[in-house]
Design a protein around this motif. Structure first.
Motif: not given
Ligand SMILES: [Mg+2]
Ligand SMILES: Nc1ncnc2c1ncn2[C@@H]1O[C@H](COP(=O)(O)OP(=O)(O)O)[C@@H](O)[C@H]1O
Length: 404
Positions: A325, A332-333, A369
């Motif tokens: 995670e 991703k972020h 998540g």
């Molecule tokens: Mg996540």
């Protein structure tokens, strides 16, 4: 002839005697451990050694707890693990209780042990003296009376008998008293038990919740993904069967579609199985499995791993999921250029850290998540910390107790 001493009394004496003599040894050891703790406190440079000294104190206390438990035939609950940093050690109530116990034990255990051993030593010493006084002109009994004639030797013998008689009278009650006070000091305070019970009840509820959520997720994956694909396989095979009766060549496209749907179902099934307990964990262990994750991360990632003991499967799976995670989030972020993963066992806990040098601002409430990881970790009695100020960096840290 004197009535024989009942076996019970002798047994009580020898049991009490052993308890007090062992207590003498641990009482003396307590002085050393306390001095070591004090030595860590005085000069600031040695402060980092405090957790180690506190762990030594905990080990000695644990030895005493086991001894008390053995003699009383009860279970004396152990406190939580010693914290890893000096500051946390100083603030830890359980460590302070260890120190208080050792202080009392250093004094009481040593004195009680000396009283216990003085009975046989006094008896033997006075008997030896009564028999060998002509060899030692300046000999005195243990009570300092001179032994320079046979009548005085008789006095020494009487004294020896008194020591021998006093032992069975004094040692068992002294041992019982020492045992009870030790048990009272070693037992965790009532409030901490109440707190602990509330925590256990909450984490047990969280465990059940996490379990139910996990079952629902598996059920959904099986239902939405695999079952749908298997329905497609059945429908296309039915169509193929009908086509076969009419025109075998027309059946081929149906068989091919059924084949590809079956392939997809198999792939989905593998993914579901992998999400329950990633086989890579079973095959290669946590450290290597995490290295595998890092190798496939789109952001460059380094992994540092301490020596890991055997870790329960549920804890490994949760740690693995947390790293996965953390890495996905970083990619991703965060806009990070690098990610660091650290795995290690400290103070009875598996600690996993995923840090990135990206833009920060992670918020659990904004996604699913991180909160899923928190539920999973809390169900194992662990903790999750997320430091992610706006502007970065981001650190995700989980710590889960593992059996020593
Ligand atoms: Mg996540
Ligand atoms: N490493 C990170 N850096 C910056 N922002 C992050 C990071 N991790 C998470 N976030 C932010 O926190 C939110 C919650 O994360 P998460 O619970 O993992 O949800 P998601 O399912 O969106 O990944 C994300 O939507 C994202 O905005």
């Amino acid at each position: 002839m004197d009535a024989p001493v009942p076996a019970g009394r002798l047994q009580r004496f020898s049991r009490g005697f052993r308890f007090l003599v062992d207590g003498l040894a641990t009482g003396l050891a307590a002085w050393f451990v306390l001095l070591a703790c004090l030595a860590c406190l005085v000069p600031v440079v040695s402060l980092p050694l405090l957790p180690r000294a506190a762990r030594a104190a905990r080990a000695l206390t644990a030895l005493e707890r086991a001894r008390v438990a053995r003699h009383l035939q009860v279970r004396v609950p152990a406190p939580p693990a010693v914290p890893a940093t000096a500051r946390a050690v100083l603030a830890d109530a359980a460590v302070r209780r260890d120190a208080a116990f050792l202080l009392v034990h250093a004094v009481v255990g040593t004195l009680a042990g000396v009283v216990a051993v003085s009975s046989p030593i006094g008896a033997v010493q006075n008997v030896v003296l009564a028999l060998t006084w002509p060899l030692f002109p300046a000999a005195t009994t243990t009570l300092n009376t001179p032994v320079q004639s046979w009548p005085q030797a008789g006095v020494a013998l009487l004294l020896a008998a008194a020591y021998a008689a006093l032992g069975p009278l004094v040692v068992p009650p002294l041992a019982r008293w020492h045992l009870r006070t030790s048990a009272a000091l070693l037992a965790p305070p009532r409030e901490s038990l109440v707190e602990r019970l509330a925590e256990v009840t909450a984490t047990r509820a969280a465990a059940l919740d996490a379990h139910a959520t996990e079952l629902r997720r598996i059920e959904r994956d099986l239902h939405d993904g695999i079952q749908n694909r298997m329905v497609a396989v059945v429908v296309h095979l039915g169509a193929a069967e009908r086509a076969l009766r009419r025109d075998p060549v027309a059946a081929l496209p149906f068989v091919l579609t059924a084949h590809s749907a079956a392939d997809q179902a198999l792939a989905d099934l593998r993914a579901v199985v992998r999400s329950i307990y990633p086989p890579v964990l079973a095959d290669r262990g946590l450290a290597e499995a995490v290295s595998g994750l890092a190798a496939h991360s789109s952001v460059p990632c380094t992994v540092r791993t301490g020596a890991l003991p055997r870790i329960p499967a549920a804890v490994e799976a949760a740690a693995y999921a947390a790293v996965a995670e953390g890495l996905t989030n970083a990619a991703k972020h965060s806009g990070a250029r690098r990610v660091d993963v650290h795995l290690g066992v400290r103070g009875g806990r598996l600690v996993v850290e995923v840090s990135d040098d990206g833009g920060g601002g992670a918020q659990e409430a904004r996604g699913t998540g991180l909160s899923g990881i928190r539920r999973r970790v809390q169900a194992l009695d662990g903790t999750v910390q997320l430091h992610s100020p706006a502007g970065g960096p981001t650190l995700l840290r989980i710590a889960v107790p593992v059996p020593g």
